[in-house]
Write a protein that holds these residues in place. Structure first.
Motif, PDB file in Angstrom:
ATOM      1  N   PRO A 286       0.745  -1.306   0.005  1.00  0.00           N
ATOM      2  CA  PRO A 286       0.093   0.070   0.019  1.00  0.00           C
ATOM      3  C   PRO A 286       0.641   1.230  -0.178  1.00  0.00           C
ATOM      4  CG  PRO A 286      -0.579  -1.578   1.754  1.00  0.00           C
ATOM      5  CD  PRO A 286       0.733  -2.062   1.125  1.00  0.00           C
ATOM      6  N   CYS A 287       0.336   2.404  -0.600  1.00  0.00           N
ATOM      7  CA  CYS A 287       1.280   3.427  -0.698  1.00  0.00           C
ATOM      8  C   CYS A 287       0.135   4.775  -0.983  1.00  0.00           C
ATOM      9  CB  CYS A 287       1.912   3.359  -2.029  1.00  0.00           C
ATOM     10  SG  CYS A 287       1.185   3.467  -3.686  1.00  0.00           S
ATOM     11  N   TYR A 288       0.888   5.946  -0.882  1.00  0.00           N
ATOM     12  CA  TYR A 288       0.063   6.979  -1.093  1.00  0.00           C
ATOM     13  C   TYR A 288      -0.682   7.088  -2.523  1.00  0.00           C
ATOM     14  CZ  TYR A 288      -0.315  12.343  -1.977  1.00  0.00           C
ATOM     15  OH  TYR A 288      -0.751  13.381  -2.138  1.00  0.00           O
TER      16      TYR A 288
ATOM     17  N   PRO B   7     -10.401   3.536   4.106  1.00  0.00           N
ATOM     18  CA  PRO B   7     -10.212   1.983   3.959  1.00  0.00           C
ATOM     19  C   PRO B   7      -9.208   1.820   3.191  1.00  0.00           C
ATOM     20  CG  PRO B   7     -11.905   2.979   2.387  1.00  0.00           C
ATOM     21  CD  PRO B   7     -11.678   4.224   3.604  1.00  0.00           C
ATOM     22  N   GLY B   8      -8.269   0.583   3.537  1.00  0.00           N
ATOM     23  CA  GLY B   8      -6.961   0.298   3.090  1.00  0.00           C
ATOM     24  C   GLY B   8      -6.995   0.000   1.586  1.00  0.00           C
TER      25      GLY B   8
ATOM     26  N   SER C  33     -12.813  -3.635   3.495  1.00  0.00           N
ATOM     27  CA  SER C  33     -12.408  -2.460   4.150  1.00  0.00           C
ATOM     28  C   SER C  33     -13.274  -1.324   3.911  1.00  0.00           C
ATOM     29  CB  SER C  33     -10.939  -1.914   3.519  1.00  0.00           C
ATOM     30  OG  SER C  33      -9.941  -2.857   3.832  1.00  0.00           O
ATOM     31  N   GLU C  34     -13.780  -1.251   2.742  1.00  0.00           N
ATOM     32  CA  GLU C  34     -14.709  -0.238   2.475  1.00  0.00           C
ATOM     33  C   GLU C  34     -16.059  -0.365   3.385  1.00  0.00           C
ATOM     34  OE1 GLU C  34     -15.088   2.159   0.307  1.00  0.00           O
ATOM     35  OE2 GLU C  34     -13.545   2.008  -1.165  1.00  0.00           O
ATOM     36  N   GLU C  35     -16.569  -1.335   3.481  1.00  0.00           N
ATOM     37  CA  GLU C  35     -17.807  -1.980   4.653  1.00  0.00           C
ATOM     38  C   GLU C  35     -17.480  -1.511   5.779  1.00  0.00           C
ATOM     39  OE1 GLU C  35     -19.711  -5.799   1.976  1.00  0.00           O
ATOM     40  OE2 GLU C  35     -18.083  -5.839   3.710  1.00  0.00           O
TER      41      GLU C  35
ATOM     42  N   LEU D  76      -2.464  -2.632  -3.489  1.00  0.00           N
ATOM     43  CA  LEU D  76      -2.213  -4.090  -3.244  1.00  0.00           C
ATOM     44  C   LEU D  76      -1.853  -4.203  -1.912  1.00  0.00           C
ATOM     45  CD1 LEU D  76       0.059  -5.184  -6.314  1.00  0.00           C
ATOM     46  CD2 LEU D  76      -2.503  -5.670  -5.854  1.00  0.00           C
ATOM     47  N   GLY D  77      -2.394  -5.029  -1.122  1.00  0.00           N
ATOM     48  CA  GLY D  77      -1.869  -5.314   0.186  1.00  0.00           C
ATOM     49  C   GLY D  77      -2.831  -4.386   1.132  1.00  0.00           C
ATOM     50  N   GLY D  78      -3.526  -3.545   0.669  1.00  0.00           N
ATOM     51  CA  GLY D  78      -4.189  -2.749   1.676  1.00  0.00           C
ATOM     52  C   GLY D  78      -5.747  -3.258   2.146  1.00  0.00           C
ATOM     53  N   GLU D  79      -6.313  -4.109   1.355  1.00  0.00           N
ATOM     54  CA  GLU D  79      -7.768  -4.584   1.657  1.00  0.00           C
ATOM     55  C   GLU D  79      -7.617  -5.423   2.970  1.00  0.00           C
ATOM     56  OE1 GLU D  79     -10.973  -5.346   2.283  1.00  0.00           O
ATOM     57  OE2 GLU D  79     -11.055  -4.446   0.235  1.00  0.00           O
ATOM     58  N   GLY D  80      -8.581  -5.175   3.783  1.00  0.00           N
ATOM     59  CA  GLY D  80      -8.304  -6.186   5.191  1.00  0.00           C
ATOM     60  C   GLY D  80      -7.760  -4.961   6.240  1.00  0.00           C
ATOM     61  N   PHE D  81      -7.458  -3.675   5.655  1.00  0.00           N
ATOM     62  CA  PHE D  81      -7.061  -2.802   6.694  1.00  0.00           C
ATOM     63  C   PHE D  81      -7.633  -1.505   6.708  1.00  0.00           C
ATOM     64  CE2 PHE D  81      -3.828  -5.926   5.590  1.00  0.00           C
ATOM     65  CZ  PHE D  81      -2.772  -5.850   6.841  1.00  0.00           C
ATOM     66  N   VAL D  82      -7.653  -0.667   7.620  1.00  0.00           N
ATOM     67  CA  VAL D  82      -7.919   0.646   7.491  1.00  0.00           C
ATOM     68  C   VAL D  82      -6.779   1.639   8.110  1.00  0.00           C
ATOM     69  CG1 VAL D  82     -10.564   0.355   7.855  1.00  0.00           C
ATOM     70  CG2 VAL D  82      -9.093   0.735   9.795  1.00  0.00           C
ATOM     71  N   ARG D  83      -6.729   2.703   7.485  1.00  0.00           N
ATOM     72  CA  ARG D  83      -5.934   3.716   8.057  1.00  0.00           C
ATOM     73  C   ARG D  83      -6.197   4.809   8.812  1.00  0.00           C
ATOM     74  NH1 ARG D  83      -3.322   8.509   4.529  1.00  0.00           N
ATOM     75  NH2 ARG D  83      -4.874   9.741   5.478  1.00  0.00           N
TER      76      ARG D  83
END
Length: 393
Positions: free
Chosen positions: A127-129, A354-355, A337-339, A360-367
């Motif tokens: 995940p990135c900016y 939402p991550g 993440s969105e939900e 890539l790799g951000g799903e399943g996380f939140v920032r």
């Protein structure tokens, strides 16, 4: 009867098909609602120190309202060179190796536009900016995401980089300390990356906007690694460490040929960064280090509070070693993440990003940004805890 034109048909397909920023979507929701605690936008809750603002006021009183040189005030470029040499052991010539930009974002845009030939592949650890891939696409490049993982503390590994390099690879975009994960890279971590950059003749854009915000280990600039200075465009700015987000002051440093190419684009687009902001940035570098250090210590305290809080709630959260974001896993909830972010906003009145919007790799996380007050963070954690318990039931 006059037929009204369908304006969408006039738009560039590249621009039309780029999705709007997922971060701004949640920012807009928060700004239009009451009683929401925002952990969404990456912005310090500190106000720019008084003496920095005063320097700008004084310059206005003296009538300093003209254009500056395209590359920025020379004395500011000198101060940036001193700052980078003393802090990160990398040396630049102020005359033709430094350009002052309208925020770090303009510097990234200039760098990519100056480097991309249509079809070039731009390697981007995720995940990135959220801006890197869209800017690369607008410039005619092909973004290639490289997934990083919580088990590796979201560090870029040589194995994952090597797997994505192809004959069309040209640019590697780095952002450490990382937004959104808080991951950092040490000297030892960089060594195998340096080898791959050399072997594959890559140019590196190193976004080091969070360089001052590390906890426990000092930031290692990629440009300071052996042989990497001339292969690297170092991008940074004043927004995060000096609480100057709205001033939009950034800079880029690198080989004269690269910086002068960026300067051509800069000349024809924005001309120069605002003189008032440049004066403020100069004051921040000369006399703002004590305030910067106090802000970093405050972030460190909040970092510990937030990570402990998420773990107490039952959400796994790797320990961020830089920037001012926590990136907790919400996989145990069974929600995307969105939900999760949308329900958290609606049901608990807490905004997180939402991550999945970070690639890539951000799903399943939140920032979650911890650049807000301790009282707000405690209340947010209480609300998230209650929300999580409700989900488990």
């Amino acid at each position: 009867m006059i037929n009204k034109p369908k304006m969408q048909q006039y738009l560039s397909p590249l621009v039309r098909d780029i999705p709007p920023s997922g971060i701004r979507k949640f920012f807009d929701l928060v700004s239009s609602s009451k009683d929401i605690i925002s952990l969404g936008v990456g912005e310090p809750d500190f106000i720019t120190p008084w003496h920095v603002r005063e320097a700008s006021f004084y310059s206005l009183e003296r009538g300093k309202t003209q254009y500056t040189p395209n590359a920025g005030l020379y004395e500011l470029r000198e101060e940036i060179a001193h700052y980078l040499y003393n802090g990160y052991h990398v040396s630049y010539e102020p005359k033709d190796e430094i350009i002052v930009t309208v925020g770090g974002s303009e510097a990234i845009d200039l760098a990519l536009r100056a480097l991309i030939t249509p079809g070039d592949e731009i390697l981007i650890p995720e995940p990135c900016y959220v801006s890197y891939s869209p800017i690369a696409s607008i410039g005619g490049g092909v973004p290639v995401g490289i997934e990083t993982f919580a088990k590796d503390r979201f560090k870029l590994t040589a194995e994952s980089l090597k797997a994505k390099i192809s004959p069309r690879s040209k640019v590697l975009v780095l952002c450490y300390p990382s937004n959104p994960t808080g991951g950092i890279m040490t000297y030892e971590d960089w060594l195998p990356i340096v080898k791959l950059v050399e072997e594959n003749d890559l140019i590196v854009i190193s976004d080091e906007i969070y360089a001052e915000l590390t906890y426990g280990q000092k930031h290692v600039s990629f440009a300071s690694m052996p042989g990497m200075r001339d292969r690297t465009i170092l991008v940074s700015g004043f927004s995060k460490a000096f609480a100057m987000t709205g001033w939009r002051m950034g800079y880029a440093c690198g080989h004269p040929d690269l910086i002068q190419a960026m300067l051509k684009i800069h000349q024809y687009t924005v001309m120069c960064a605002p003189v008032m902001g440049q004066v403020a940035a100069l004051e921040a570098l000369r006399h703002g280090m004590e305030e910067k250090d106090r802000m970093v210590e405050s972030y460190n305290q909040r970092r510990r509070l937030v990570v402990h809080g998420f773990r107490e709630i039952g959400l796994d959260c790797h320990e961020p070693e830089g920037a001012f974001y926590a990136f907790p896993s919400i996989q145990s909830t069974g929600l995307s993440s969105e939900e999760f972010a949308e329900r958290l906003l609606k049901e608990a009145r807490v905004a997180a990003v939402p991550g999945n919007v970070f690639g890539l790799g951000g799903e399943g996380f939140v920032r979650c940004s911890y650049a807000t007050s301790v009282s707000q963070l405690n209340e947010a954690l209480n609300r998230i805890g209650s929300f999580y318990e409700k989900l488990k039931r």
